[in-house]
Design a protein around this motif. Structure first.
Motif, PDB file in Angstrom:
ATOM      1  N   ARG A  61      50.054  42.991  31.178  1.00  0.00           N
ATOM      2  CA  ARG A  61      49.642  41.723  30.588  1.00  0.00           C
ATOM      3  C   ARG A  61      50.832  40.905  30.098  1.00  0.00           C
ATOM      4  NH1 ARG A  61      44.595  40.568  28.987  1.00  0.00           N
ATOM      5  NH2 ARG A  61      45.489  38.470  29.120  1.00  0.00           N
ATOM      6  N   TRP A  62      51.625  41.455  29.173  1.00  0.00           N
ATOM      7  CA  TRP A  62      52.678  40.669  28.530  1.00  0.00           C
ATOM      8  C   TRP A  62      53.970  41.475  28.422  1.00  0.00           C
ATOM      9  CZ3 TRP A  62      47.997  41.300  25.423  1.00  0.00           C
ATOM     10  CH2 TRP A  62      47.070  40.286  25.657  1.00  0.00           C
ATOM     11  N   ALA A  63      55.074  40.751  28.214  1.00  0.00           N
ATOM     12  CA  ALA A  63      56.373  41.414  28.077  1.00  0.00           C
ATOM     13  C   ALA A  63      57.242  40.683  27.073  1.00  0.00           C
ATOM     14  CB  ALA A  63      57.090  41.468  29.427  1.00  0.00           C
ATOM     15  N   LEU A  64      58.129  41.445  26.438  1.00  0.00           N
ATOM     16  CA  LEU A  64      59.189  40.928  25.582  1.00  0.00           C
ATOM     17  C   LEU A  64      60.521  41.324  26.198  1.00  0.00           C
ATOM     18  CD1 LEU A  64      57.729  42.092  22.136  1.00  0.00           C
ATOM     19  CD2 LEU A  64      57.700  39.755  23.042  1.00  0.00           C
ATOM     20  N   LEU A  65      61.494  40.430  26.119  1.00  0.00           N
ATOM     21  CA  LEU A  65      62.806  40.665  26.725  1.00  0.00           C
ATOM     22  C   LEU A  65      63.900  40.374  25.713  1.00  0.00           C
ATOM     23  CD1 LEU A  65      64.816  41.030  29.119  1.00  0.00           C
ATOM     24  CD2 LEU A  65      64.455  38.591  29.623  1.00  0.00           C
ATOM     25  N   ASN A  66      64.759  41.352  25.448  1.00  0.00           N
ATOM     26  CA  ASN A  66      65.942  41.171  24.615  1.00  0.00           C
ATOM     27  C   ASN A  66      67.184  41.313  25.479  1.00  0.00           C
ATOM     28  OD1 ASN A  66      64.275  40.940  22.422  1.00  0.00           O
ATOM     29  ND2 ASN A  66      64.650  43.007  21.642  1.00  0.00           N
ATOM     30  N   LEU A  67      68.035  40.294  25.469  1.00  0.00           N
ATOM     31  CA  LEU A  67      69.283  40.294  26.234  1.00  0.00           C
ATOM     32  C   LEU A  67      70.473  40.266  25.291  1.00  0.00           C
ATOM     33  CD1 LEU A  67      68.587  37.672  29.075  1.00  0.00           C
ATOM     34  CD2 LEU A  67      68.921  40.135  29.365  1.00  0.00           C
ATOM     35  N   SER A  68      71.391  41.216  25.466  1.00  0.00           N
ATOM     36  CA  SER A  68      72.667  41.209  24.746  1.00  0.00           C
ATOM     37  C   SER A  68      73.762  40.966  25.776  1.00  0.00           C
ATOM     38  CB  SER A  68      72.894  42.546  24.032  1.00  0.00           C
ATOM     39  OG  SER A  68      71.882  42.784  23.080  1.00  0.00           O
ATOM     40  N   LEU A  69      74.352  39.757  25.747  1.00  0.00           N
ATOM     41  CA  LEU A  69      75.299  39.316  26.776  1.00  0.00           C
ATOM     42  C   LEU A  69      76.721  39.411  26.253  1.00  0.00           C
ATOM     43  CD1 LEU A  69      73.310  36.158  27.929  1.00  0.00           C
ATOM     44  CD2 LEU A  69      73.212  38.476  28.876  1.00  0.00           C
ATOM     45  N   PRO A  70      77.626  40.058  26.982  1.00  0.00           N
ATOM     46  CA  PRO A  70      78.996  40.250  26.510  1.00  0.00           C
ATOM     47  C   PRO A  70      79.725  38.927  26.272  1.00  0.00           C
ATOM     48  CG  PRO A  70      78.532  41.713  28.336  1.00  0.00           C
ATOM     49  CD  PRO A  70      77.375  40.755  28.262  1.00  0.00           C
ATOM     50  N   ALA A  71      80.312  38.800  25.105  1.00  0.00           N
ATOM     51  CA  ALA A  71      81.103  37.608  24.772  1.00  0.00           C
ATOM     52  C   ALA A  71      82.476  37.717  25.429  1.00  0.00           C
ATOM     53  CB  ALA A  71      81.247  37.484  23.258  1.00  0.00           C
ATOM     54  N   GLY A  72      83.042  36.586  25.768  1.00  0.00           N
ATOM     55  CA  GLY A  72      84.417  36.564  26.267  1.00  0.00           C
ATOM     56  C   GLY A  72      84.569  36.900  27.731  1.00  0.00           C
ATOM     57  N   GLN A  73      83.503  37.171  28.421  1.00  0.00           N
ATOM     58  CA  GLN A  73      83.609  37.458  29.846  1.00  0.00           C
ATOM     59  C   GLN A  73      83.655  36.168  30.645  1.00  0.00           C
ATOM     60  OE1 GLN A  73      80.885  40.173  31.646  1.00  0.00           O
ATOM     61  NE2 GLN A  73      81.549  41.926  30.433  1.00  0.00           N
ATOM     62  N   LEU A  92      55.855  36.696  30.331  1.00  0.00           N
ATOM     63  CA  LEU A  92      56.890  36.853  29.311  1.00  0.00           C
ATOM     64  C   LEU A  92      56.493  36.008  28.105  1.00  0.00           C
ATOM     65  CD1 LEU A  92      59.687  38.059  28.601  1.00  0.00           C
ATOM     66  CD2 LEU A  92      60.692  35.922  29.427  1.00  0.00           C
ATOM     67  N   ILE A  93      56.397  36.638  26.923  1.00  0.00           N
ATOM     68  CA  ILE A  93      55.892  35.923  25.749  1.00  0.00           C
ATOM     69  C   ILE A  93      56.913  35.826  24.615  1.00  0.00           C
ATOM     70  CG2 ILE A  93      53.497  36.505  26.249  1.00  0.00           C
ATOM     71  CD1 ILE A  93      53.662  38.674  24.090  1.00  0.00           C
ATOM     72  N   GLY A  94      58.108  36.392  24.798  1.00  0.00           N
ATOM     73  CA  GLY A  94      59.101  36.275  23.738  1.00  0.00           C
ATOM     74  C   GLY A  94      60.229  37.273  23.913  1.00  0.00           C
ATOM     75  N   GLY A  95      61.078  37.359  22.878  1.00  0.00           N
ATOM     76  CA  GLY A  95      62.219  38.257  22.895  1.00  0.00           C
ATOM     77  C   GLY A  95      63.377  37.663  22.122  1.00  0.00           C
ATOM     78  N   ASP A  96      64.598  37.961  22.574  1.00  0.00           N
ATOM     79  CA  ASP A  96      65.785  37.495  21.858  1.00  0.00           C
ATOM     80  C   ASP A  96      66.970  37.502  22.810  1.00  0.00           C
ATOM     81  OD1 ASP A  96      67.272  36.573  19.742  1.00  0.00           O
ATOM     82  OD2 ASP A  96      67.547  38.533  18.802  1.00  0.00           O
ATOM     83  N   THR A  97      67.942  36.630  22.549  1.00  0.00           N
ATOM     84  CA  THR A  97      69.220  36.644  23.261  1.00  0.00           C
ATOM     85  C   THR A  97      70.331  36.602  22.236  1.00  0.00           C
ATOM     86  OG1 THR A  97      69.263  34.230  23.460  1.00  0.00           O
ATOM     87  CG2 THR A  97      68.298  35.451  25.289  1.00  0.00           C
ATOM     88  N   VAL A  98      71.326  37.474  22.410  1.00  0.00           N
ATOM     89  CA  VAL A  98      72.462  37.531  21.489  1.00  0.00           C
ATOM     90  C   VAL A  98      73.736  37.773  22.280  1.00  0.00           C
ATOM     91  CG1 VAL A  98      71.070  38.417  19.575  1.00  0.00           C
ATOM     92  CG2 VAL A  98      72.229  40.027  21.111  1.00  0.00           C
ATOM     93  N   ALA A  99      74.876  37.445  21.658  1.00  0.00           N
ATOM     94  CA  ALA A  99      76.174  37.819  22.204  1.00  0.00           C
ATOM     95  C   ALA A  99      76.560  39.183  21.641  1.00  0.00           C
ATOM     96  CB  ALA A  99      77.229  36.783  21.841  1.00  0.00           C
TER      97      ALA A  99
END
Length: 337
Positions: free
Chosen positions: A82-94, A120-127
Motif C-alpha cells: 500500500r504505502w512506503a516511506l523513504l529515508n535518503l542519506s546522501l554523502p556530502a562533498g561528493q 510513497l507517502i513520506g520520509g526524509d533526506t539528509v546529508a
C-alpha cells in the motif's frame, strides 16, 4: 551548485506522490495520515553503500532493489503493498549532481512501485559524512491470516518460486570484475552473465503469489534473502521441525545451469547458500498443493516442489545425485562486501 533538501523532496513528490483515497495527508506535511481498513503489515530495510551494494550502482537499479527487498518481505507474509516511506542519506562533498541522481532514483522506484500499487507517502533526506545510505519502510494490507515462519508442519511440501542462485553467481562475477576475492562461474556466455546480473540488480518480489497463497490457506512462507538453506533453516527453527530436500529438484535458470554441472561446491555456493534471490519458500499441506499449482499458473510464477517438512529429529537432510550431502562451511549470504 547542489540542490537543497527541499528541492530533492520536491523532485520525489512530483515524481512519486500519487493520490490514494486512503491517503488523507501525503508528502509535504509534517507527517502522513492514512486510513486503515484492515490489519497493516510493516517491514523495513536499510541499505548501506559498500556493505549492501556497490557504490557505483546506477540510481535506477538501486531504487528498484531497495524497494524490491521490502516488497519481498510483504510477499512472504501474504500482504498487499500500500504505502512506503523513504529515508535518503546522501554523502556530502561528493562530485555528484544529487538532483539528477534523485530523478534517476525516482524513475527506478516508479518502475516497480506503480505495477505493485505502492504509494510513497513520506520520509526524509539528509546529508551525511558517511556512505550513501537509504532506509525503506513499506506498509501492506493484511487481508488474510499472515503466513509465518512458525507454521510449518511435518508432511507439508516445500515449494520454491522462480529460480535460485542467479544473484549469488552474478555477485561473484561482479566481485571478480572489481578484483575482489570471488569464484565466478566459468564457461558462461556474455548473454548468460547479463541475465544473471539483471536478476541481482532487479529481483522480482512475488507479491501476487504471496497474496494468493495466503488467501487459499497457506500458513507458512519465508522469502529467500540469505540463501535457501539459511532461510529454510529459519522456518525449521521457528516451527520446531526438520526437512528432507532433493537438491536436484531446486529450480535453476537456463543461464546458471551450465556452471553447476556435477560440481557440489558450486551447488552449495550459489543455489543453496548464495542468497539475494528474493523468491519465496512455501510450506504447503498436501490438500492445497493442486491449488498452489493453479496459483502459479494464474500469477505466471514458476513453482517447484523441492522436498517435504519432516519431524525435528531429521534435521535438514539434503540429497544430491542420490546421496546424502552436507553443507561445508557456507553460512548463507552475508552483507559484507
Amino acid at each position: 551548485m547542489q540542490p537543497g533538501e527541499f528541492r530533492l523532496i520536491e523532485v520525489l513528490r512530483s515524481a512519486l506522490g500519487e493520490t490514494d483515497p486512503d491517503l488523507l495527508v501525503g508528502m509535504g506535511d509534517d507527517a502522513a495520515v492514512v486510513r486503515c481498513r484492515e490489519p497493516v503489515t510493516i517491514c523495513s530495510d536499510t541499505l548501506v553503500a559498500g556493505r549492501h551494494f556497490f557504490a557505483d550502482v546506477a540510481a535506477t537499479d538501486l531504487a528498484w532493489k531497495a524497494l524490491a527487498v521490502n516488497l519481498s518481505d510483504l510477499a512472504a507474509m501474504g500482504a498487499i503493498p500500500r504505502w512506503a516511506l523513504l529515508n535518503l542519506s546522501l554523502p556530502a562533498g561528493q562530485n555528484c549532481d544529487w538532483g539528477l541522481w534523485v530523478e534517476d532514483f525516482a524513475a527506478g522506484w516508479r518502475a516497480l512501485a506503480k505495477p505493485s500499487g505502492l504509494r510513497l507517502i513520506g520520509g526524509d533526506t539528509v546529508a551525511t559524512d558517511g556512505p550513501l545510505t537509504l532506509t525503506v519502510t513499506v506498509l501492506g494490507a493484511q487481508r488474510d491470516a499472515p503466513m509465518r515462519r512458525d507454521a510449518a508442519r511435518p508432511g507439508q511440501g516445500v515449494w520454491v518460486s522462480g529460480c535460485i542462485g542467479d544473484a549469488a553467481a552474478a555477485l561473484d562475477i561482479a566481485w571478480s570484475a572489481r578484483a575482489l576475492p570471488a569464484r565466478p562461474p566459468a564457461g558462461l556466455s556474455t548473454q548468460a552473465q547479463w541475465a544473471l546480473e539483471q536478476r541481482r540488480l532487479r529481483p522480482t518480489p512475488r507479491t501476487a503469489l504471496g497474496e494468493a497463497a495466503a488467501r487459499c490457506g497457506v500458513a507458512c512462507a519465508q522469502d529467500i534473502s540469505d540463501g535457501f538453506v539459511a532461510d529454510l533453516g529459519h522456518i525449521l527453527q521457528a516451527s520446531g521441525v526438520g526437512a528432507r530436500i532433493c537438491v536436484d529438484d531446486l529450480p535453476i535458470s537456463v543461464a546458471l545451469r551450465p556452471a553447476l554441472g556435477e560440481d557440489w561446491e558450486a551447488w552449495q555456493r550459489w543455489p543453496l547458500t548464495g542468497g539475494d534471490d528474493y523468491e519465496l519458500i512455501l510450506c504447503v499441506p498436501p490438500e492445497l498443493e493442486d491449488t498452489l499449482r493453479g496459483i502459479g499458473r494464474e500469477t505466471g510464477v514458476p513453482l517447484t516442489r523441492v522436498g517435504e517438512i519432516a519431524p525435528a529429529e531429521v534435521g535438514l537432510e539434503l540429497r544430491w545425485r542420490g546421496e546424502l550431502r552436507r553443507i561445508d562451511g557456507h553460512g548463507g549470504h552475508q552483507h559484507v562486501f
